[in-house]
Write a protein that holds these residues in place. Structure first.
Motif, PDB file in Angstrom:
ATOM      1  N   ILE A 245     177.714  45.759  21.915  1.00 14.96           N
ATOM      2  CA  ILE A 245     176.832  46.589  21.093  1.00 14.96           C
ATOM      3  C   ILE A 245     175.396  46.561  21.617  1.00 14.96           C
ATOM      4  O   ILE A 245     174.661  47.536  21.489  1.00 14.96           O
ATOM      5  CB  ILE A 245     176.845  46.110  19.613  1.00 14.96           C
TER       6      ILE A 245
ATOM      7  N   VAL B 128     191.989  44.529  25.369  1.00 14.39           N
ATOM      8  CA  VAL B 128     192.421  45.900  25.058  1.00 14.39           C
ATOM      9  C   VAL B 128     191.556  46.453  23.920  1.00 14.39           C
ATOM     10  O   VAL B 128     191.042  47.570  23.998  1.00 14.39           O
ATOM     11  CB  VAL B 128     193.921  45.928  24.664  1.00 14.39           C
ATOM     12  N   PHE B 129     191.361  45.627  22.885  1.00 16.91           N
ATOM     13  CA  PHE B 129     190.550  46.071  21.740  1.00 16.91           C
ATOM     14  C   PHE B 129     189.085  46.258  22.151  1.00 16.91           C
ATOM     15  O   PHE B 129     188.445  47.212  21.724  1.00 16.91           O
ATOM     16  CB  PHE B 129     190.660  45.069  20.584  1.00 16.91           C
TER      17      PHE B 129
ATOM     18  N   LEU C 149     188.896  49.396  24.137  1.00 14.53           N
ATOM     19  CA  LEU C 149     189.027  50.549  23.236  1.00 14.53           C
ATOM     20  C   LEU C 149     187.738  50.773  22.451  1.00 14.53           C
ATOM     21  O   LEU C 149     187.316  51.906  22.225  1.00 14.53           O
ATOM     22  CB  LEU C 149     190.188  50.333  22.262  1.00 14.53           C
ATOM     23  N   LEU C 150     187.109  49.668  22.058  1.00 16.54           N
ATOM     24  CA  LEU C 150     185.849  49.759  21.313  1.00 16.54           C
ATOM     25  C   LEU C 150     184.779  50.455  22.156  1.00 16.54           C
ATOM     26  O   LEU C 150     184.054  51.330  21.662  1.00 16.54           O
ATOM     27  CB  LEU C 150     185.392  48.347  20.916  1.00 16.54           C
ATOM     28  N   VAL C 151     184.720  50.082  23.428  1.00 20.03           N
ATOM     29  CA  VAL C 151     183.759  50.717  24.346  1.00 20.03           C
ATOM     30  C   VAL C 151     184.062  52.212  24.439  1.00 20.03           C
ATOM     31  O   VAL C 151     183.162  53.050  24.356  1.00 20.03           O
ATOM     32  CB  VAL C 151     183.825  50.056  25.756  1.00 20.03           C
ATOM     33  N   ASP C 152     185.353  52.547  24.571  1.00 24.38           N
ATOM     34  CA  ASP C 152     185.745  53.957  24.676  1.00 24.38           C
ATOM     35  C   ASP C 152     185.398  54.737  23.410  1.00 24.38           C
ATOM     36  O   ASP C 152     184.900  55.853  23.476  1.00 24.38           O
ATOM     37  CB  ASP C 152     187.259  54.064  24.910  1.00 24.38           C
ATOM     38  N   VAL C 153     185.678  54.116  22.273  1.00 23.93           N
ATOM     39  CA  VAL C 153     185.500  54.827  21.002  1.00 23.93           C
ATOM     40  C   VAL C 153     184.012  54.969  20.657  1.00 23.93           C
ATOM     41  O   VAL C 153     183.563  56.045  20.265  1.00 23.93           O
ATOM     42  CB  VAL C 153     186.281  54.103  19.877  1.00 23.93           C
ATOM     43  N   ILE C 154     183.237  53.903  20.824  1.00 21.24           N
ATOM     44  CA  ILE C 154     181.821  53.978  20.453  1.00 21.24           C
ATOM     45  C   ILE C 154     181.036  54.804  21.465  1.00 21.24           C
ATOM     46  O   ILE C 154     180.261  55.679  21.094  1.00 21.24           O
ATOM     47  CB  ILE C 154     181.195  52.571  20.310  1.00 21.24           C
ATOM     48  N   TYR C 155     181.230  54.522  22.733  1.00 19.72           N
ATOM     49  CA  TYR C 155     180.379  55.145  23.746  1.00 19.72           C
ATOM     50  C   TYR C 155     180.995  56.355  24.437  1.00 19.72           C
ATOM     51  O   TYR C 155     180.286  57.100  25.106  1.00 19.72           O
ATOM     52  CB  TYR C 155     180.010  54.119  24.813  1.00 19.72           C
ATOM     53  N   GLY C 156     182.302  56.521  24.323  1.00 20.75           N
ATOM     54  CA  GLY C 156     182.958  57.614  25.030  1.00 20.75           C
ATOM     55  C   GLY C 156     182.705  58.969  24.404  1.00 20.75           C
ATOM     56  O   GLY C 156     182.292  59.060  23.246  1.00 20.75           O
TER      57      GLY C 156
ATOM     58  N   PHE D  14     191.144  56.885  26.844  1.00 22.90           N
ATOM     59  CA  PHE D  14     190.656  55.514  26.636  1.00 22.90           C
ATOM     60  C   PHE D  14     190.732  54.727  27.944  1.00 22.90           C
ATOM     61  O   PHE D  14     191.517  53.781  28.064  1.00 22.90           O
ATOM     62  CB  PHE D  14     191.522  54.814  25.570  1.00 22.90           C
TER      63      PHE D  14
ATOM     64  N   PHE E 132     188.916  52.450  29.413  1.00 21.72           N
ATOM     65  CA  PHE E 132     188.660  51.005  29.402  1.00 21.72           C
ATOM     66  C   PHE E 132     189.740  50.236  28.626  1.00 21.72           C
ATOM     67  O   PHE E 132     190.091  49.120  28.998  1.00 21.72           O
ATOM     68  CB  PHE E 132     187.267  50.699  28.852  1.00 21.72           C
TER      69      PHE E 132
ATOM     70  N   LEU F 133     190.810  52.390  15.707  1.00 19.54           N
ATOM     71  CA  LEU F 133     189.391  52.550  16.056  1.00 19.54           C
ATOM     72  C   LEU F 133     188.962  54.011  15.975  1.00 19.54           C
ATOM     73  O   LEU F 133     187.838  54.313  15.589  1.00 19.54           O
ATOM     74  CB  LEU F 133     189.120  51.988  17.453  1.00 19.54           C
TER      75      LEU F 133
ATOM     76  N   ARG G 252     185.952  55.547  13.694  1.00 15.75           N
ATOM     77  CA  ARG G 252     184.940  55.842  14.700  1.00 15.75           C
ATOM     78  C   ARG G 252     183.552  56.032  14.085  1.00 15.75           C
ATOM     79  O   ARG G 252     182.580  55.400  14.503  1.00 15.75           O
ATOM     80  CB  ARG G 252     185.358  57.115  15.429  1.00 15.75           C
TER      81      ARG G 252
ATOM     82  N   TRP H   7     171.279  48.834  16.900  1.00 15.14           N
ATOM     83  CA  TRP H   7     170.617  49.565  17.984  1.00 15.14           C
ATOM     84  C   TRP H   7     169.153  49.833  17.644  1.00 15.14           C
ATOM     85  O   TRP H   7     168.284  49.706  18.493  1.00 15.14           O
ATOM     86  CB  TRP H   7     171.336  50.894  18.245  1.00 15.14           C
TER      87      TRP H   7
ATOM     88  N   THR I  30     175.649  52.277  27.560  1.00 19.88           N
ATOM     89  CA  THR I  30     176.936  52.950  27.592  1.00 19.88           C
ATOM     90  C   THR I  30     177.360  53.212  29.039  1.00 19.88           C
ATOM     91  O   THR I  30     176.539  53.627  29.846  1.00 19.88           O
ATOM     92  CB  THR I  30     176.904  54.272  26.786  1.00 19.88           C
TER      93      THR I  30
ATOM     94  N   TYR J 155     179.247  55.507  30.011  1.00 27.58           N
ATOM     95  CA  TYR J 155     179.390  56.947  30.207  1.00 27.58           C
ATOM     96  C   TYR J 155     177.991  57.580  30.143  1.00 27.58           C
ATOM     97  O   TYR J 155     177.063  56.959  29.670  1.00 27.58           O
ATOM     98  CB  TYR J 155     180.235  57.565  29.088  1.00 27.58           C
TER      99      TYR J 155
ATOM    100  N   LYS K 193     176.582  62.239  18.798  1.00 27.84           N
ATOM    101  CA  LYS K 193     176.839  61.817  20.166  1.00 27.84           C
ATOM    102  C   LYS K 193     176.573  63.013  21.088  1.00 27.84           C
ATOM    103  O   LYS K 193     177.031  64.119  20.819  1.00 27.84           O
ATOM    104  CB  LYS K 193     178.293  61.381  20.277  1.00 27.84           C
TER     105      LYS K 193
END
Lengths: 84, 259
Positions: A14, A39-40, A43-50, A60, A62, B33, B37, B48, B126, B128, B167
């Motif tokens: 975070i 894995v979680f 997935l957290l990186v993918d969901v929050i930042y993706g 997903f 990562f 998740l 989201r 943040w 991030t 990305y 986002k």
């Protein structure tokens, strides 16, 4: 140790740049046996930042990488004899 | 003589069990998740904000304890730069009013309505090319809105809107294709994001292009999307590869306007 490490990486996900938390997830995979938490975390990186997820399979990267690396690490860890 | 070989790790029952665990974790985790989201982004938002506040405070603290001579020198340089910028600004204001007048004549108005937003997360937090900003549905942000720097220059588009956050996917995101045109010749081009705030494209070698040439978005606003930073051409190539630097520094952007 494992739980504290996961909490630390979670907090870093975070707050820190990706070049800190992504290697930490990888180190966790090497350090702990069957580190499914990766894995979680991935997935957290993918969901929050993706971005928007168009493809459920490759949406997903990562999380998927976490699963693949965790599975690949099982025989590798045995060969390296971390546990003995 | 008896030789003992190590057992090879074939896909035995254990391996299948682990594979099953990993797939279950992936599927369950992803669906869970995804469902939460918006909550996850909302929960992380105060962290943040606090982090931005602290990092700004640390920056200011370091500025306070800077060497006096260094500050005087910096001040002189900044004053000189300010004079130069004021002159440029005056010229640009004249151009802007001319453009607005032209748009009015053609029955089109400029984008005067916008939502100002603070950036909560930007690369490198991030991995990305994504920004998370502190304006959402409640502030009137809608999906697909264009996001620019306050001083001008298009950054990307809003892809997800939450209650108080949104986002933004940057045009420079890896593999993102953006239609634009080259200001020098009005040639239509397709910019391909490379991540890290840059783009690449290929053009026939006959088209003249130089470092510093501007890439603009199509439309009456013609917002600047990038500037050519490198042109690569081998004598045997029929096309040249061009690297374009996006506007602003995405690693330090603090405010954006959404319209």
């Amino acid at each position: 140790m494992r739980v504290w490490y996961t909490i630390l990486v979670l907090a870093m996900t975070i707050t820190m740049p990706f070049w800190i938390y992504l290697p930490l997830i990888f180190i966790g995979i090497i350090m702990f046996p069957f580190y499914i938490e990766s894995v979680f975390l991935g997935l957290l990186v993918d969901v929050i930042y993706g971005g928007a997820i168009d493809n459920i399979l490759f949406g997903f990267p990562f999380g998927l990488a976490g699963a693949v690396l965790t599975l690949s690490a099982i025989p590798l860890r045995k060969r390296l004899r971390f546990n003995t | 003589m008896k030789t003992n070989f190590h057992r090879r790790y074939s896909s035995g029952p254990n391996q299948r069990k682990w594979l099953l665990y990993a797939i279950t974790a992936l599927v369950l985790g992803a669906s869970m998740l995804l469902f939460f989201r918006s909550t996850l982004v909302s929960l992380s938002s105060p962290v943040w904000k606090g982090q931005n506040f602290v990092s700004l405070g640390i920056k200011n603290l370091f500025a306070l304890i800077k060497d006096k001579d260094e500050l005087v020198e910096e001040n002189t340089v900044l004053r000189e730069r300010l004079v130069s910028y004021e002159a440029t600004l005056l010229a640009l204001q004249t151009l802007e009013s001319t453009q607005l007048e032209m748009l009015r004549i053609f029955g089109r108005s400029g984008n005067e309505d916008f939502v100002a937003a603070g950036v909560l997360v930007h690369p490198p937090e991030t991995p990305y090319d994504i920004l998370i900003v502190d304006a959402g549905e409640e502030d009137g942000v809608i999906e697909g809105s264009m996001v620019s720097l306050p001083e001008g220059g298009a950054l990307g588009r809003v892809t997800e809107v939450y209650e108080n956050q949104s986002k933004v996917e940057l045009y420079s995101g890896s593999g993102v294709e953006t239609n634009a045109y080259l200001e020098r010749h009005n040639v239509s081009i397709k910019l391909i994001g490379r991540g890290g705030g840059s783009f690449e494209l290929e053009l026939p070698r006959d088209i003249e292009i130089k470092e510093g040439d501007k890439m603009l978005l199509p439309g009456v606003e013609s917002e600047l999307v990038g500037v050519v930073s490198k042109v690569m051409l081998e004598p045997t190539d029929s096309t040249k590869k061009i690297i374009v630097r996006g506007v602003g520094n995405i690693n330090s952007v603090r405010f954006v306007s959404i319209h």
